[in-house]
Design a protein around this motif. Structure first.
Motif, PDB file in Angstrom:
ATOM      1  N   THR A   1      46.590 -50.093 -65.344  1.00  0.00           N
ATOM      2  CA  THR A   1      45.684 -50.726 -64.375  1.00  0.00           C
ATOM      3  C   THR A   1      45.527 -52.235 -64.591  1.00  0.00           C
TER       4      THR A   1
ATOM      5  N   ASN B   1      35.445 -51.818 -66.950  1.00  0.00           N
ATOM      6  CA  ASN B   1      36.158 -50.591 -66.579  1.00  0.00           C
ATOM      7  C   ASN B   1      37.269 -50.898 -65.576  1.00  0.00           C
ATOM      8  N   TYR B   2      38.500 -50.575 -65.937  1.00  0.00           N
ATOM      9  CA  TYR B   2      39.656 -50.689 -65.042  1.00  0.00           C
ATOM     10  C   TYR B   2      40.053 -49.273 -64.618  1.00  0.00           C
ATOM     11  N   SER B   3      39.573 -48.849 -63.468  1.00  0.00           N
ATOM     12  CA  SER B   3      39.855 -47.489 -63.020  1.00  0.00           C
ATOM     13  C   SER B   3      41.105 -47.454 -62.136  1.00  0.00           C
TER      14      SER B   3
ATOM     15  N   GLY C   1      39.870 -47.960 -69.555  1.00  0.00           N
ATOM     16  CA  GLY C   1      40.139 -47.278 -68.298  1.00  0.00           C
ATOM     17  C   GLY C   1      41.524 -46.680 -68.270  1.00  0.00           C
ATOM     18  N   ASP C   2      41.943 -46.314 -67.060  1.00  0.00           N
ATOM     19  CA  ASP C   2      43.218 -45.621 -66.894  1.00  0.00           C
ATOM     20  C   ASP C   2      44.389 -46.519 -67.276  1.00  0.00           C
TER      21      ASP C   2
ATOM     22  N   LYS D   1      44.904 -53.945 -67.770  1.00  0.00           N
ATOM     23  CA  LYS D   1      44.014 -54.406 -68.846  1.00  0.00           C
ATOM     24  C   LYS D   1      44.710 -55.439 -69.738  1.00  0.00           C
TER      25      LYS D   1
ATOM     26  N   GLN E   1      36.292 -57.121 -62.081  1.00  0.00           N
ATOM     27  CA  GLN E   1      36.682 -57.067 -63.487  1.00  0.00           C
ATOM     28  C   GLN E   1      37.187 -58.434 -63.972  1.00  0.00           C
TER      29      GLN E   1
ATOM     30  N   ASN F   1      42.417 -46.879 -73.502  1.00  0.00           N
ATOM     31  CA  ASN F   1      42.318 -45.850 -72.470  1.00  0.00           C
ATOM     32  C   ASN F   1      41.092 -44.967 -72.682  1.00  0.00           C
TER      33      ASN F   1
ATOM     34  N   ARG G   1      36.998 -44.676 -73.404  1.00  0.00           N
ATOM     35  CA  ARG G   1      35.730 -45.392 -73.263  1.00  0.00           C
ATOM     36  C   ARG G   1      35.054 -45.608 -74.618  1.00  0.00           C
TER      37      ARG G   1
END
Length: 434
Positions: A246, A374-376, A242-243, A248, A218, A332, A334
């Protein structure tokens, strides 16, 4: 002093209430009128107080009079200074006018307040010229601004003539820019009055990308896009989704910190200010910086229509988006805009195609971000690795196994697994450590 200030041309359009203009009027009254001593002293003290307020706000020290004049020079946005910001001090007739102004500023640098102070029985300017500031926590002022102003102030005080003064000031404009954009990394929008103003963020987090443990893919995508932007190559608006917790927002702050010295600046804007986006862009599109317009935690409910302003600005309007501006957003969600089952009422079931006009309307916003990252949420193993690394960075004196055991108990009662939870846990352990 009045005779000096009255000769300013390029830099002579200062507001009537500015410190320099007020001081000029006071000294003129002192020299040319049958003044009241107490009134003159009161007026002088008022301007001294304003100089002290500027010094406190920016952490100035030593010669506050020189620092104030220097601050005035490097924050004065006029055609000459803005041109120097872009191309430097090229040959031109305007340089002769600028040198005249710098000759006056040099005279102001060496202005002797002592005869007036002796006559009035005061010593405030004598103290300003050898000031010892109270040491302040760095979060109370912008250390970067303070250091640059004081460094240039010392150089200008030593300039032997207006040519050297000219070279120092224009060199600063070319290297760092002019005004608040030349001195600060990040800004907010002040829309409380009729006109839009940029407010510097003095206490921006000093995080760098290496502080964010994991998420190497990322970070690489974000670095590649930002480097292309900074170096004038093709690049895209960027959405980090993403969540929660994480990293971002941390990633974007780190990007600004790491590329600040290459001309990157950030303007944070909130949802209710999207209506002003076009005006904000118009104010910065001709500046010699690269601007990230930053939107944190971007999402819209069904009843919110501000996203339509954003869509038009990103790629939908008649006017082309300037090449020195990108939009970076975190969310948070998509797809940014809340969807309902009713939006899918006319989806073709056999192939899953979105035929609903409502759905296309909502998806069209996210499609205008060319880069989506995407930051999962980390796995438990990754969470333990992050927690251990953060504890080691803070100097926590526990073994890896002890940290894992404590981290496991912590996340069960503090919002689950995430990088933010790991940071809070590391802070907790460090706070308990004697």
């Amino acid at each position: 002093m009045y005779n000096i200030v009255s000769k300013l041309l390029i830099y002579g359009d200062m507001p009537k209430g500015s410190i320099l203009m007020e001081l000029s009027d006071i000294i003129k009254d002192y020299r040319e009128t049958d003044y009241q001593k107490d009134e003159i002293i009161t007026r002088l003290y008022h301007q001294v107080k304003k100089i002290l307020e500027v010094a406190t706000a920016y952490g100035f020290d030593k010669n506050l009079w020189h620092n104030y004049l220097t601050f005035l020079l490097i924050t004065s946005e006029n055609p000459f200074s803005l041109t120097c910001e872009k191309v430097g001090a090229n040959e031109g007739t305007v340089n002769s006018f600028a040198k005249n102004d710098f000759k006056q500023f040099q005279a102001l640098f060496h202005y002797d307040f002592s005869p007036m102070e002796k006559d009035l029985g005061i010593d405030c300017f004598e103290k300003l010229e050898s000031y010892q500031a109270v040491v302040k926590p760095e979060l109370m002022y912008n250390k970067n601004v303070s250091e640059r102003v004081q460094e240039l102030s010392g150089q200008l005080a030593q300039a032997k003539d207006e040519q050297e003064f000219f070279d120092q000031v224009t060199g600063f404009y070319k290297a760092y820019g002019v005004g608040m954009f030349g001195l600060n990394k990040a800004f907010r929008i002040d829309d409380s009055k009729e006109t839009i103003r940029f407010k510097p963020i003095n206490n921006m987090d000093k995080v760098v990308l290496d502080d964010l443990i994991g998420y190497e893919i990322q970070k690489k995508k974000l670095i590649d896009n930002t480097e292309a932007f900074v170096h004038g190559r093709k690049c895209n608006n960027c959405l980090l989704f993403g969540d929660s917790g994480t990293g971002k927002s941390t990633s974007i702050k780190a990007i600004v910190n790491e590329y600040y010295d290459q001309g990157l600046r950030m303007i944070e804007i909130y949802k209710h200010q999207f209506k002003d986006l076009s005006n904000v862009i118009a104010m910065i599109k001709n500046r010699n910086y690269k601007f990230i317009i930053y939107m944190d935690d971007l999402s819209f409910e069904e009843f919110e229509t501000e996203y339509k302003f954003l869509k038009a600005v990103i790629e939908g309007g008649v006017e082309t988006k300037p090449e020195n501006i990108l939009i970076y957003a975190t969310s948070n969600r998509r797809h940014l805009i809340k969807e309902t089952w009713n939006d899918r009422s006319d989806v073709q079931q056999e192939n899953g195609m979105h035929r609903s006009d409502t759905m296309e309307e909502k998806l069209s916003l996210v499609h205008r971000f060319g880069v989506t990252i995407n930051y999962s949420k980390p796995s438990q193993k990754e969470y333990f690795q992050i927690a251990i690394a953060l504890c080691r960075r803070l100097g926590v004196n526990l073994s890896d196994e002890e940290i894992k055991a404590e981290a496991n108990k912590w996340e069960l009662s503090h919002g689950g697994i995430s990088g933010r939870t790991a940071q809070q846990f590391a802070n907790y352990l460090k706070g308990r450590q004697l």
